[in-house]
Design a protein around this motif. Sequence first.
Motif, mmCIF file in Angstrom:
data_model
loop_
_atom_site.group_PDB
_atom_site.id
_atom_site.type_symbol
_atom_site.label_atom_id
_atom_site.label_comp_id
_atom_site.label_asym_id
_atom_site.label_seq_id
_atom_site.Cartn_x
_atom_site.Cartn_y
_atom_site.Cartn_z
ATOM 1 N N TYR A 51 0.805 -1.222 0.000
ATOM 2 C CA TYR A 51 0.000 0.000 0.000
ATOM 3 C C TYR A 51 0.841 1.276 0.000
ATOM 4 C CZ TYR A 51 -4.039 -2.957 0.731
ATOM 5 O OH TYR A 51 -5.024 -3.900 0.566
ATOM 6 N N SER A 52 2.158 1.158 0.053
ATOM 7 C CA SER A 52 3.085 2.304 0.036
ATOM 8 C C SER A 52 2.723 3.374 1.065
ATOM 9 C CB SER A 52 3.132 2.931 -1.361
ATOM 10 O OG SER A 52 3.552 1.982 -2.304
ATOM 11 N N MET A 53 2.254 2.925 2.219
ATOM 12 C CA MET A 53 1.893 3.843 3.287
ATOM 13 C C MET A 53 3.170 4.351 3.955
ATOM 14 S SD MET A 53 -0.747 3.106 6.445
ATOM 15 C CE MET A 53 -2.151 2.850 5.377
ATOM 16 N N PRO A 54 3.246 5.630 4.266
ATOM 17 C CA PRO A 54 4.433 6.163 4.954
ATOM 18 C C PRO A 54 4.615 5.529 6.335
ATOM 19 C CG PRO A 54 3.072 7.948 4.077
ATOM 20 C CD PRO A 54 2.287 6.675 3.929
ATOM 21 N N ARG A 55 5.865 5.414 6.728
ATOM 22 C CA ARG A 55 6.207 4.769 8.002
ATOM 23 C C ARG A 55 5.521 5.424 9.194
ATOM 24 N NH1 ARG A 55 11.101 1.608 7.234
ATOM 25 N NH2 ARG A 55 11.712 1.835 9.403
ATOM 26 N N ASN A 56 5.453 6.754 9.213
ATOM 27 C CA ASN A 56 4.829 7.429 10.356
ATOM 28 C C ASN A 56 3.334 7.142 10.432
ATOM 29 O OD1 ASN A 56 4.435 9.083 8.044
ATOM 30 N ND2 ASN A 56 4.157 10.886 9.319
ATOM 31 N N GLU A 57 2.656 7.000 9.293
ATOM 32 C CA GLU A 57 1.230 6.668 9.290
ATOM 33 C C GLU A 57 1.008 5.226 9.752
ATOM 34 O OE1 GLU A 57 -0.945 7.594 5.714
ATOM 35 O OE2 GLU A 57 0.106 9.506 5.506
ATOM 36 N N ILE A 58 1.879 4.327 9.319
ATOM 37 C CA ILE A 58 1.794 2.931 9.759
ATOM 38 C C ILE A 58 1.963 2.874 11.272
ATOM 39 C CG2 ILE A 58 2.932 0.669 9.706
ATOM 40 C CD1 ILE A 58 3.734 1.352 6.767
ATOM 41 N N ALA A 59 2.994 3.533 11.764
ATOM 42 C CA ALA A 59 3.290 3.504 13.199
ATOM 43 C C ALA A 59 2.149 4.096 14.017
ATOM 44 C CB ALA A 59 4.591 4.242 13.483
ATOM 45 N N SER A 60 1.631 5.242 13.613
ATOM 46 C CA SER A 60 0.571 5.871 14.409
ATOM 47 C C SER A 60 -0.721 5.066 14.348
ATOM 48 C CB SER A 60 0.347 7.323 13.977
ATOM 49 O OG SER A 60 -0.096 7.402 12.650
ATOM 50 N N GLY A 61 -1.060 4.542 13.179
ATOM 51 C CA GLY A 61 -2.275 3.736 13.054
ATOM 52 C C GLY A 61 -2.214 2.450 13.864
ATOM 53 N N LEU A 62 -1.072 1.785 13.829
ATOM 54 C CA LEU A 62 -0.935 0.540 14.586
ATOM 55 C C LEU A 62 -0.833 0.802 16.085
ATOM 56 C CD1 LEU A 62 1.312 -1.625 12.255
ATOM 57 C CD2 LEU A 62 -1.118 -1.895 12.759
ATOM 58 N N ALA A 63 -0.226 1.915 16.470
ATOM 59 C CA ALA A 63 -0.174 2.259 17.899
ATOM 60 C C ALA A 63 -1.585 2.465 18.440
ATOM 61 C CB ALA A 63 0.677 3.504 18.115
ATOM 62 N N ILE A 64 -2.418 3.126 17.663
ATOM 63 C CA ILE A 64 -3.820 3.314 18.069
ATOM 64 C C ILE A 64 -4.517 1.963 18.147
ATOM 65 C CG2 ILE A 64 -6.056 4.233 17.323
ATOM 66 C CD1 ILE A 64 -4.417 6.639 16.139
ATOM 67 N N PHE A 65 -4.318 1.125 17.125
ATOM 68 C CA PHE A 65 -4.987 -0.177 17.090
ATOM 69 C C PHE A 65 -4.596 -1.046 18.279
ATOM 70 C CE2 PHE A 65 -5.234 -4.641 15.834
ATOM 71 C CZ PHE A 65 -6.589 -4.727 15.548
ATOM 72 N N ILE A 66 -3.303 -1.150 18.563
ATOM 73 C CA ILE A 66 -2.889 -2.048 19.651
ATOM 74 C C ILE A 66 -3.199 -1.470 21.030
ATOM 75 C CG2 ILE A 66 -1.127 -3.194 18.252
ATOM 76 C CD1 ILE A 66 1.001 -1.720 19.906
ATOM 77 N N SER A 67 -3.657 -0.222 21.053
ATOM 78 C CA SER A 67 -4.055 0.390 22.321
ATOM 79 C C SER A 67 -5.562 0.325 22.562
ATOM 80 C CB SER A 67 -3.577 1.843 22.370
ATOM 81 O OG SER A 67 -2.162 1.881 22.365
ATOM 82 N N LEU A 68 -6.295 -0.274 21.632
ATOM 83 C CA LEU A 68 -7.744 -0.433 21.834
ATOM 84 C C LEU A 68 -7.989 -1.311 23.061
ATOM 85 C CD1 LEU A 68 -8.877 -0.989 18.125
ATOM 86 C CD2 LEU A 68 -9.287 1.049 19.544
ATOM 87 N N PRO A 69 -9.076 -1.069 23.776
ATOM 88 C CA PRO A 69 -9.315 -1.771 25.052
ATOM 89 C C PRO A 69 -9.263 -3.299 25.004
ATOM 90 C CG PRO A 69 -10.915 -0.013 24.754
ATOM 91 C CD PRO A 69 -10.133 -0.100 23.483
ATOM 92 N N ASN A 70 -9.803 -3.915 23.974
ATOM 93 C CA ASN A 70 -9.842 -5.378 23.923
ATOM 94 C C ASN A 70 -8.715 -5.994 23.102
ATOM 95 O OD1 ASN A 70 -11.980 -5.768 25.624
ATOM 96 N ND2 ASN A 70 -13.496 -6.015 24.013
ATOM 97 N N VAL A 71 -7.767 -5.177 22.670
ATOM 98 C CA VAL A 71 -6.631 -5.682 21.902
ATOM 99 C C VAL A 71 -5.455 -5.848 22.859
ATOM 100 C CG1 VAL A 71 -5.006 -5.196 20.033
ATOM 101 C CG2 VAL A 71 -7.443 -4.635 19.758
ATOM 102 N N GLU A 72 -4.942 -7.078 22.916
ATOM 103 C CA GLU A 72 -3.843 -7.400 23.828
ATOM 104 C C GLU A 72 -2.638 -7.899 23.041
ATOM 105 O OE1 GLU A 72 -5.414 -10.240 26.611
ATOM 106 O OE2 GLU A 72 -6.610 -8.714 27.620
ATOM 107 N N PRO A 73 -1.786 -6.974 22.629
ATOM 108 C CA PRO A 73 -0.584 -7.422 21.915
ATOM 109 C C PRO A 73 0.423 -8.019 22.879
ATOM 110 C CG PRO A 73 -0.515 -5.068 22.242
ATOM 111 C CD PRO A 73 -1.846 -5.539 22.767
ATOM 112 N N GLU A 74 1.291 -8.850 22.342
ATOM 113 C CA GLU A 74 2.414 -9.346 23.131
ATOM 114 C C GLU A 74 3.293 -8.152 23.476
ATOM 115 O OE1 GLU A 74 3.739 -13.601 21.664
ATOM 116 O OE2 GLU A 74 3.658 -12.180 19.989
ATOM 117 N N ALA A 75 3.726 -8.054 24.708
ATOM 118 C CA ALA A 75 4.674 -7.025 25.148
ATOM 119 C C ALA A 75 4.331 -5.651 24.561
ATOM 120 C CB ALA A 75 6.099 -7.434 24.815
ATOM 121 N N LYS A 76 3.175 -5.142 24.942
ATOM 122 C CA LYS A 76 2.673 -3.880 24.391
ATOM 123 C C LYS A 76 3.693 -2.750 24.484
ATOM 124 C CE LYS A 76 -1.200 -0.691 24.871
ATOM 125 N NZ LYS A 76 -2.474 -0.460 25.572
ATOM 126 N N ASN A 77 4.373 -2.629 25.615
ATOM 127 C CA ASN A 77 5.344 -1.537 25.768
ATOM 128 C C ASN A 77 6.502 -1.678 24.774
ATOM 129 O OD1 ASN A 77 6.267 -3.810 27.155
ATOM 130 N ND2 ASN A 77 7.251 -2.631 28.762
#
Length: 124
Positions: A51-77
């Motif tokens: 999708y040729s998405m810029p790195r900063n957009e990928i990072a910010s979008g995924l940071a929001i996603f993994i911070s959703l209340p019911n999303v539990e990523p491995e080693a979130k920090n």
Amino acid sequence: MLIIDANAILRYILNDNAKMANDVCALIESKRVTIRFEVLAEVVYVLSKVYSMPRNEIASGLAIFISLPNVEPEAKNVLLFALKIFSEKSLDFVDCILCGFNVVGGCDVFTFDKKLNYTMRTLV
């Protein structure tokens, strides 16, 4: 434990298939879901290479996603740190995860990768 795959995360983030995006949205509103490192790495790869998405957009979008209340990523920090590094440096995402484990997780990382070694030394 319910693990969701890269395709589910991509549909949610991109909203390029309304039904699938809604299904994922309903799922994460009703159940706790786990995100594995390898799945997130695949999502980063697809967003950047396909999708040729810029790195900063990928990072910010995924940071929001993994911070959703019911999303539990491995080693979130570690992942949040990795996403920050990914948005700032030209390292691949797996190397950013290794930096996260080194800096945030306190783990030693052995590598011959000079760029990764340099980045870890300068982030401490």
